[in-house]
Design an enzyme around this catalytic site. Structure first.
Site, mmCIF file in Angstrom:
data_model
loop_
_atom_site.group_PDB
_atom_site.id
_atom_site.type_symbol
_atom_site.label_atom_id
_atom_site.label_comp_id
_atom_site.label_asym_id
_atom_site.label_seq_id
_atom_site.Cartn_x
_atom_site.Cartn_y
_atom_site.Cartn_z
ATOM 1 N N ASP A 54 -70.191 46.369 39.437
ATOM 2 C CA ASP A 54 -69.893 47.641 38.816
ATOM 3 C C ASP A 54 -70.842 47.804 37.627
ATOM 4 O OD1 ASP A 54 -66.701 49.352 38.375
ATOM 5 O OD2 ASP A 54 -68.765 50.038 38.087
HETATM 6 C C1 GLC Z 1 -68.053 53.163 37.041
HETATM 7 C C2 GLC Z 1 -66.844 52.874 37.889
HETATM 8 C C3 GLC Z 1 -67.140 52.784 39.361
HETATM 9 C C4 GLC Z 1 -68.277 53.727 39.699
HETATM 10 C C5 GLC Z 1 -69.513 53.171 39.040
HETATM 11 C C6 GLC Z 1 -70.767 54.017 39.317
HETATM 12 O O1 GLC Z 1 -67.989 52.407 35.873
HETATM 13 O O2 GLC Z 1 -66.054 51.744 37.536
HETATM 14 O O3 GLC Z 1 -65.939 53.087 40.073
HETATM 15 O O4 GLC Z 1 -68.457 53.815 41.102
HETATM 16 O O5 GLC Z 1 -69.338 53.026 37.621
HETATM 17 O O6 GLC Z 1 -70.633 55.256 38.720
#
Ligand code: GLC
Length: 719
Positions: A265
């Site tokens: 993430d």
């Molecule tokens: C965010 C979220 C995740 C998302 C990613 C990309 O922090 O936790 O769910 O897909 O970043 O935007």
């Protein structure tokens, strides 16, 4: 078998070029502005112009023309002709916005769920998006967590079916096909169990609980063919998921056989340092590689440390090559080496976005997602003639998209007021206090406006009150300690109630709110969630009875924050409360009932259904049967829910667990017999230790009914 051209590419790439291929950045770093709000902290990144030519994937190019230009430039500059992968957060629609996932889960209509993803994939593919970070499969039991809006709710079975159908809609048989996108499911694992419902907080789950309730939904995503997985921010057994070898190597790759790409993430590799599991970026990179993480999202430790780690024999280049091969194979499987633009087409994109077919699909899913929570004296459905009052900050608001609204535009949303007037042109609607979403937050005094609203609504016996939580208070990093409506909204409802109005309260929220007072003061309560573009039309369909509400809650609504966590598949404890009056040395509260205000699976219809005759219909095949009758004069859809309880086992088992559900349409007076075949998979569970489910013979309670607190049951001995 890896194709020779991919092996050849890997052989020719330097270690830094491989590390860049395993790095994902937002458009900002490619010289573009970010199309939508960046979804995480933008720390300092150490990279140079040469690196950018080798970056493997971009996070968030939501513009077809812009992506075509970026891809063309990238292909000119990348010496190996490796195309860029474009990944975006399309979680409940791209331009045509559907209800938030938690609302769609309340439809219990898996074909509707699939359809929403088909539309989202079509709009995304023409926009130049290759992969979406969706579905989220996190089990949630704490509405203080703002991201419950993105989850399929508290139940493992419903959540598993939900993610399967979302993936079927996004990927079809093959994400390489036109109008399809690949799926990156998330967040592996257990992110929804953050302590205190506080986002990014510690998760502390036993391995048994993890396997029983949380992991099966992610496993369902693997079985459904998801091409990517995203690791979660939290720790699992005190080790961050991003560097958790048990989770990523033993479970995901070993037990589940996942051969797709694993992405962290946002900035999660860097955050291994803050977790206190790495002294610096180099150690964080080493642990991520060793755990099997392929792509580092929005931090650059792979880029800046891998060559040093390999030189110092602290990282295995063969392991790094494995990741690079997986990323290149993913691009090849999406057809990007043959056509790096795939379906990207600015003209076609404009044609399909928000087209009437897509809007109609959104309206159908939205009305199925609405949950009728109270309806005293049949105050609903409304007549389309006469006079009615309309008040509250969501009466005319078009901010009803909920979190992760991608490219949704406010101007294209249908407000409640607009939906009502279109559906009932002869109905006189007197509106007051309908503006200022600010009232959905505490502060300011509305006494004068409430007094004026009472004056203006004097002619109305019945008033629609559109209230809820501010749409920017739901989603990521939106945890709250109070689930109450703002004081302004509560004052409005109290004044209308004390004025003797019949109140129909419509709740707009991304999470279960605290509605005990609303329930007491309202004749009817409608949970409207955030329903997307077609919100007003879908609500009008339900409020006027043009659609008989069929939504059932995918998440329990607590009476108060003090009850949290409150969920249906609880353990019995050694001192279960036998009745609400029972307080002697039993598991209870002195100041509240144990049961939630509205339980899992609950929702009313304008029809009424009666269950009878539950029995073991066929001993050989272990098939149970129940009759369901529509005892009203209104046609309706009932979601027949089947639960089991393992009365005594080697570990304590939940008092009930959803194992099957079936939606059945019943005309007025019609009766049908529904069946469920008991399988080993349903009855087995994870024992105290071990990775295999086990069935233990004994007494089982089999239950069927309208929701988790309204069930008929039989007990049978199974061996
Ligand atoms: C965010 C979220 C995740 C998302 C990613 C990309 O922090 O936790 O769910 O897909 O970043 O935007």
């Amino acid at each position: 078998m890896t194709k020779p051209f991919i092996l050849d590419l890997v052989k020719r790439m330097s270690l830094r070029e491989k590390a860049a291929q395993l790095t994902q950045l937002t458009p900002l770093y490619f010289g573009l502005d970010d199309d939508v709000d960046v979804t995480g902290p933008l720390g300092e990144k150490k990279l140079n112009a040469e690196d950018i030519k080798h970056i493997g994937s971009v996070l968030g190019v939501y513009d077809a023309a812009k992506f075509m230009k970026l891809q063309r430039k990238h292909l000119q500059e990348n010496p190996y002709g490796i195309p860029l992968l474009n990944m975006c957060d399309v979680t409940h629609g791209l331009r045509t916005i559907f209800p938030i996932p938690l609302a769609m889960a309340c439809s219990w209509d898996m074909e509707a769920v699939r359809q929403s993803a088909v539309v989202a994939a079509r709009e995304s593919a023409y926009m130049g998006i290759h992969i979406t970070y969706s579905p989220m499969g996190d089990v949630v039991r704490d509405p203080r967590w703002g991201r419950v809006m993105e989850s399929p709710g508290e139940d493992t079975h419903l959540g598993s079916r939900f993610v399967e159908q979302m993936i079927a809609g996004y990927q079809g048989d093959d994400p390489r096909q036109p109008e399809r996108v690949g799926v990156c499911f998330k967040h592996l694992a257990g992110y929804g169990a953050a302590e205190g419902g506080r986002d990014y907080n510690t998760v502390d789950l036993s391995r048994g609980v993890l396997r029983e309730y949380h992991l099966p939904i992610y496993y369902a995503a693997v079985c459904a063919g998801a091409v990517m997985a995203m690791t979660s921010f939290n720790t699992i057994e005190r080790v961050p998921a991003t560097v958790n070898r048990w989770l990523l190597r033993d479970v995901l790759r070993g037990e589940w056989g996942f051969d797709g790409v694993v992405v962290s993430d946002f900035n999660a590799v860097d955050e291994v340092i803050a977790h206190g599991v790495a002294a610096d970026g180099r150690e964080a990179a080493a642990k991520s590689v060793a755990a099997g993480l392929d792509i580092e999202m929005m931090s650059t430790h792979y880029l800046n440390e891998l060559d040093k780690l390999v030189a110092a024999n602290q990282a295995d280049e063969a392991r790094i090559d494995e990741s690079v091969i997986r990323v290149l194979e993913l691009k090849d499987n999406l057809g990007l080496f043959d056509n790096p633009y795939k379906d990207c087409d600015p003209i076609k994109s404009e044609e399909v976005n928000l087209c009437p077919t897509h809007r109609q699909a959104a309206r159908e899913v939205a009305r199925k997602s609405i949950v009728l929570l109270k309806n005293d004296d049949g105050v609903l459905p409304l007549s389309k003639r006469g006079t009615i009052g309309l008040v509250g900050p969501f009466a005319e608001s078009t901010k009803v998209l909920g979190g992760w609204w991608a490219l949704g535009q406010e101007e294209e949303w249908v407000s409640l007021n607009e939906g009502l007037r279109k559906a009932a042109p002869r109905l006189e609607i007197l509106a007051a206090m309908t503006g200022e979403l600010a009232r959905t937050r505490n502060g300011g005094d509305v006494a004068d406006e409430v007094a004026y609203a009472l004056y203006k609504l004097h002619p109305c016996d019945t008033v629609l009150v559109a209230v809820g939580e501010h749409p920017e208070d739901t989603g990521e990093a939106c945890s709250k300690t109070s689930l109450q409506l703002s004081s302004n909204q509560r004052k409005l409802i109290q004044a209308l109630s004390e004025a003797g109005k019949k109140i129909i309260t419509i709740i707009f929220s991304g999470r279960p709110l605290e509605l005990a007072e609303v329930h007491a003061r309202s004749h009817a309560v409608v949970q409207a969630w955030f329903l997307g573009n077609e919100s007003g039309n879908a609500l009008a369909d339900v409020l006027f009875g043009d659609y008989n509400p069929s939504g059932r809650l995918a998440m329990s609504f607590p009476r108060s924050v003090g009850q949290i966590p409150v969920y249906y598949n609880r353990l019995n404890t050694g001192r279960p409360q036998k009745s609400e009056a029972d307080h002697d040395f039993v598991s209870c509260y002195l100041d509240s009932a144990n049961a939630p205000l509205y339980p899992f699976g609950y929702g009313l219809s304008y029809a009424r259904f009666e269950y009878s005759g539950l029995k073991l219909a066929d001993e050989q095949s272990l098939t149970v049967a129940v009759q369901v009758e529509n005892i009203s004069d209104v046609d309706g859809i009932e979601t027949v829910q089947w639960y089991i309880r393992d009365i005594a086992a080697s570990v304590s088992r939940p008092v009930k667990e959803l194992k099957h559900f079936e939606q059945v349409s019943l005309s007025a007076g019609e009766k049908k017999t529904l069946h469920m075949k008991l399988t080993n998979e349903m009855l087995a569970f994870y024992p105290e230790t071990g990775s295999e489910k086990a069935f233990e013979q004994g007494l089982f309670e089999i239950m069927a009914g309208s929701h988790s607190e309204s069930l008929t049951s039989i007990t049978i001995f199974l061996k």
